[in-house]
Write a protein that holds these residues in place. Structure first.
Motif, PDB file in Angstrom:
ATOM      1  N   ILE A  14      20.150 -16.472 -33.001  1.00  0.00           N
ATOM      2  CA  ILE A  14      21.214 -15.920 -32.781  1.00  0.00           C
ATOM      3  C   ILE A  14      21.513 -16.342 -31.202  1.00  0.00           C
ATOM      4  O   ILE A  14      20.615 -15.835 -30.238  1.00  0.00           O
ATOM      5  N   SER A  15      22.494 -16.726 -30.699  1.00  0.00           N
ATOM      6  CA  SER A  15      22.766 -16.982 -29.203  1.00  0.00           C
ATOM      7  C   SER A  15      23.014 -15.797 -28.451  1.00  0.00           C
ATOM      8  O   SER A  15      23.759 -14.894 -28.996  1.00  0.00           O
ATOM      9  N   PRO A  16      22.279 -15.683 -27.515  1.00  0.00           N
ATOM     10  CA  PRO A  16      22.476 -14.509 -26.497  1.00  0.00           C
ATOM     11  C   PRO A  16      24.108 -14.375 -26.015  1.00  0.00           C
ATOM     12  O   PRO A  16      24.294 -13.549 -25.327  1.00  0.00           O
ATOM     13  N   GLU A  17      24.753 -15.472 -26.148  1.00  0.00           N
ATOM     14  CA  GLU A  17      26.177 -15.570 -25.561  1.00  0.00           C
ATOM     15  C   GLU A  17      26.960 -14.295 -25.956  1.00  0.00           C
ATOM     16  O   GLU A  17      27.728 -14.019 -25.209  1.00  0.00           O
ATOM     17  N   ALA A  39      17.049 -20.205 -18.591  1.00  0.00           N
ATOM     18  CA  ALA A  39      16.626 -21.434 -18.039  1.00  0.00           C
ATOM     19  C   ALA A  39      15.213 -21.402 -17.727  1.00  0.00           C
ATOM     20  O   ALA A  39      14.386 -22.263 -17.751  1.00  0.00           O
ATOM     21  N   THR A  40      14.444 -20.367 -17.289  1.00  0.00           N
ATOM     22  CA  THR A  40      13.209 -20.221 -16.726  1.00  0.00           C
ATOM     23  C   THR A  40      12.411 -20.302 -17.852  1.00  0.00           C
ATOM     24  O   THR A  40      11.343 -20.826 -18.067  1.00  0.00           O
ATOM     25  N   SER A  41      12.874 -19.456 -19.177  1.00  0.00           N
ATOM     26  CA  SER A  41      11.914 -19.363 -20.102  1.00  0.00           C
ATOM     27  C   SER A  41      11.760 -20.791 -20.898  1.00  0.00           C
ATOM     28  O   SER A  41      10.586 -21.052 -21.346  1.00  0.00           O
ATOM     29  N   ARG A  42      12.852 -21.537 -20.808  1.00  0.00           N
ATOM     30  CA  ARG A  42      12.783 -22.934 -21.512  1.00  0.00           C
ATOM     31  C   ARG A  42      12.029 -23.823 -20.580  1.00  0.00           C
ATOM     32  O   ARG A  42      11.143 -24.646 -21.400  1.00  0.00           O
ATOM     33  N   GLU A  43      11.875 -23.785 -19.331  1.00  0.00           N
ATOM     34  CA  GLU A  43      10.912 -24.552 -18.547  1.00  0.00           C
ATOM     35  C   GLU A  43       9.459 -23.999 -18.581  1.00  0.00           C
ATOM     36  O   GLU A  43       8.565 -24.735 -18.962  1.00  0.00           O
ATOM     37  N   VAL A  44       9.525 -22.931 -18.583  1.00  0.00           N
ATOM     38  CA  VAL A  44       7.870 -22.116 -18.629  1.00  0.00           C
ATOM     39  C   VAL A  44       7.231 -22.435 -20.065  1.00  0.00           C
ATOM     40  O   VAL A  44       6.214 -22.719 -20.187  1.00  0.00           O
ATOM     41  N   SER A  55      15.633  -8.331 -33.564  1.00  0.00           N
ATOM     42  CA  SER A  55      16.673  -8.780 -32.979  1.00  0.00           C
ATOM     43  C   SER A  55      16.198  -9.786 -31.752  1.00  0.00           C
ATOM     44  O   SER A  55      16.635 -10.669 -31.550  1.00  0.00           O
ATOM     45  N   LEU A  56      15.259  -9.203 -31.121  1.00  0.00           N
ATOM     46  CA  LEU A  56      14.596 -10.026 -29.652  1.00  0.00           C
ATOM     47  C   LEU A  56      14.207 -11.393 -30.161  1.00  0.00           C
ATOM     48  O   LEU A  56      14.561 -12.216 -29.400  1.00  0.00           O
ATOM     49  N   LEU A  57      13.339 -11.535 -31.351  1.00  0.00           N
ATOM     50  CA  LEU A  57      13.159 -12.980 -31.607  1.00  0.00           C
ATOM     51  C   LEU A  57      14.248 -13.858 -31.849  1.00  0.00           C
ATOM     52  O   LEU A  57      14.446 -15.130 -31.619  1.00  0.00           O
ATOM     53  N   ALA A  58      15.199 -13.349 -32.694  1.00  0.00           N
ATOM     54  CA  ALA A  58      16.499 -14.000 -32.816  1.00  0.00           C
ATOM     55  C   ALA A  58      17.060 -14.566 -31.729  1.00  0.00           C
ATOM     56  O   ALA A  58      17.489 -15.852 -31.621  1.00  0.00           O
ATOM     57  N   TYR A  59      17.211 -13.615 -30.644  1.00  0.00           N
ATOM     58  CA  TYR A  59      17.965 -14.049 -29.353  1.00  0.00           C
ATOM     59  C   TYR A  59      17.091 -14.966 -28.531  1.00  0.00           C
ATOM     60  O   TYR A  59      17.737 -15.920 -28.064  1.00  0.00           O
ATOM     61  N   ALA A  60      15.703 -14.617 -28.690  1.00  0.00           N
ATOM     62  CA  ALA A  60      14.827 -15.836 -27.928  1.00  0.00           C
ATOM     63  C   ALA A  60      14.787 -17.229 -28.601  1.00  0.00           C
ATOM     64  O   ALA A  60      14.994 -18.032 -27.855  1.00  0.00           O
ATOM     65  N   ARG A  61      14.966 -17.107 -30.082  1.00  0.00           N
ATOM     66  CA  ARG A  61      15.067 -18.543 -30.566  1.00  0.00           C
ATOM     67  C   ARG A  61      16.359 -19.046 -30.435  1.00  0.00           C
ATOM     68  O   ARG A  61      16.674 -20.288 -30.040  1.00  0.00           O
ATOM     69  N   GLY A  62      17.462 -18.279 -30.278  1.00  0.00           N
ATOM     70  CA  GLY A  62      18.850 -18.752 -29.988  1.00  0.00           C
ATOM     71  C   GLY A  62      18.876 -19.214 -28.567  1.00  0.00           C
ATOM     72  O   GLY A  62      19.638 -19.965 -28.241  1.00  0.00           O
ATOM     73  N   ARG A  92       7.753 -17.202 -33.095  1.00  0.00           N
ATOM     74  CA  ARG A  92       7.366 -16.982 -34.684  1.00  0.00           C
ATOM     75  C   ARG A  92       6.888 -15.693 -34.825  1.00  0.00           C
ATOM     76  O   ARG A  92       6.141 -14.979 -33.795  1.00  0.00           O
ATOM     77  N   TRP A  93       6.908 -15.003 -36.030  1.00  0.00           N
ATOM     78  CA  TRP A  93       6.694 -13.723 -36.383  1.00  0.00           C
ATOM     79  C   TRP A  93       5.724 -13.684 -37.599  1.00  0.00           C
ATOM     80  O   TRP A  93       6.000 -14.411 -38.678  1.00  0.00           O
ATOM     81  N   LEU A  94       4.439 -12.928 -37.269  1.00  0.00           N
ATOM     82  CA  LEU A  94       3.511 -12.686 -38.362  1.00  0.00           C
ATOM     83  C   LEU A  94       3.376 -11.415 -38.626  1.00  0.00           C
ATOM     84  O   LEU A  94       3.433 -10.690 -37.557  1.00  0.00           O
ATOM     85  N   THR A  95       2.836 -10.989 -39.889  1.00  0.00           N
ATOM     86  CA  THR A  95       2.742  -9.834 -40.100  1.00  0.00           C
ATOM     87  C   THR A  95       1.140  -9.662 -40.825  1.00  0.00           C
ATOM     88  O   THR A  95       0.955 -10.617 -41.722  1.00  0.00           O
TER      89      THR A  95
END
Length: 283
Positions: free
Chosen positions: A28-31, A49-54, A78-85, A91-94
């Protein structure tokens, strides 16, 4: 003050593979936050931009105990969907476990809140149950992570995986979402039980400064308040007609709901409240 969250969550599918289940993560886009943050969204863009580089070429894994029914699960959805967007490979493991394992981890959870729970101890026998139950998950996780990956371990249940991740070339972060402002004998006993597992993590994340344990390296401690998603169903603005309708369907008020109990799911699709609530309260 006690830090604890227990929220509802839409059903989330998962894929069983060994001792770990991989939970699908939407993108999901953070936009969508631009309209809320205005000029402040520039900070989000800089962070993206920083996260994509690092994090280019790395996977950021998150491991917790359940994909539904708790505050951590709702937060990760929520958080992982925005990070992937935002272009991060998250990735999420249980973890799975036997009844004895979850009996011990429930006891740890209660003690961390300075609550006696079932009244049982956290001694050598419980340590043996805890470590044995996580061995298969540790082997499974080792097959998935690659050098340079980042592994977030959430809360007490999978905390025993931290030493296993440290044997790889991945970075490991332990995030503790719970705590108590005034720890006593029970909370400190739970700290002593878990500290050997988490002490060597590359970073520790707590929700409040008062929740931070004694005996951890202060240079590795980060304070990150709970992340509340303004777009999750429970935080959305509702149409005026929907409010009395939802209360009526749930059985909280006795009015005609006329099928107007509508809301938006996390993915933006429209849904209807249709289940009567079981309500327990004192007279």
């Amino acid at each position: 003050m006690i830090g604890k969250a227990s929220f509802g969550l839409d059903d989330v599918g998962s894929v069983q593979m060994g001792a770990l289940e991989e939970v699908p993560v939407a993108a999901i886009s953070p936009e969508r936050f631009r309209s809320l943050l205005g000029d402040g969204y520039e900070q989000v863009e800089a962070a993206i931009a920083t996260s994509r580089e690092v994090l280019s070429g790395r996977v950021v894994w998150h491991v917790n105990s359940t994909a539904r029914g708790g505050g951590v699960a709702e937060m990760l959805q929520s958080l992982l969907a925005y990070a992937r967007g935002a272009g991060v490979d998250v990735r999420w493991l249980t973890i799975s476990g036997n009844p004895d394992f979850f009996r011990v981890t429930k006891r740890i959870h209660n003690h961390l809140h300075e609550s006696d729970g079932d009244g049982g101890p956290l001694g050598p026998a419980e340590r043996d149950v805890y470590e044995r139950a996580l061995l298969e998950a540790a082997d499974d996780l080792a097959l998935r992570i690659q050098p340079g990956d980042v592994v977030y371990i959430h809360d007490p249940q999978p905390a025993g995986l931290v030493p296993h991740v440290k044997t790889s070339d991945a970075k490991v972060v332990w995030r503790c979402h719970i705590g108590v402002d005034r720890p006593g004998v029970l909370a400190r006993g739970a700290w002593d039980f878990l500290r050997p597992d988490v002490v060597d993590a590359d970073a520790y994340v707590f929700s409040r400064e008062r929740f931070v344990w004694e005996g951890l390296d202060p240079d590795r401690i980060w304070i990150v308040p709970p992340s509340i998603d303004a777009f999750s169903p429970k935080n959305q603005d509702l149409e005026p007609d929907a409010i009395p309708s939802i209360l009526a369907v749930a059985g909280i008020v006795d009015t005609d709901h006329s099928n107007r109990a509508l809301f938006r799911r996390f993915d933006g699709s429209q849904a209807r409240v249709c289940r009567h609530a079981e309500i327990d309260q004192d007279a």
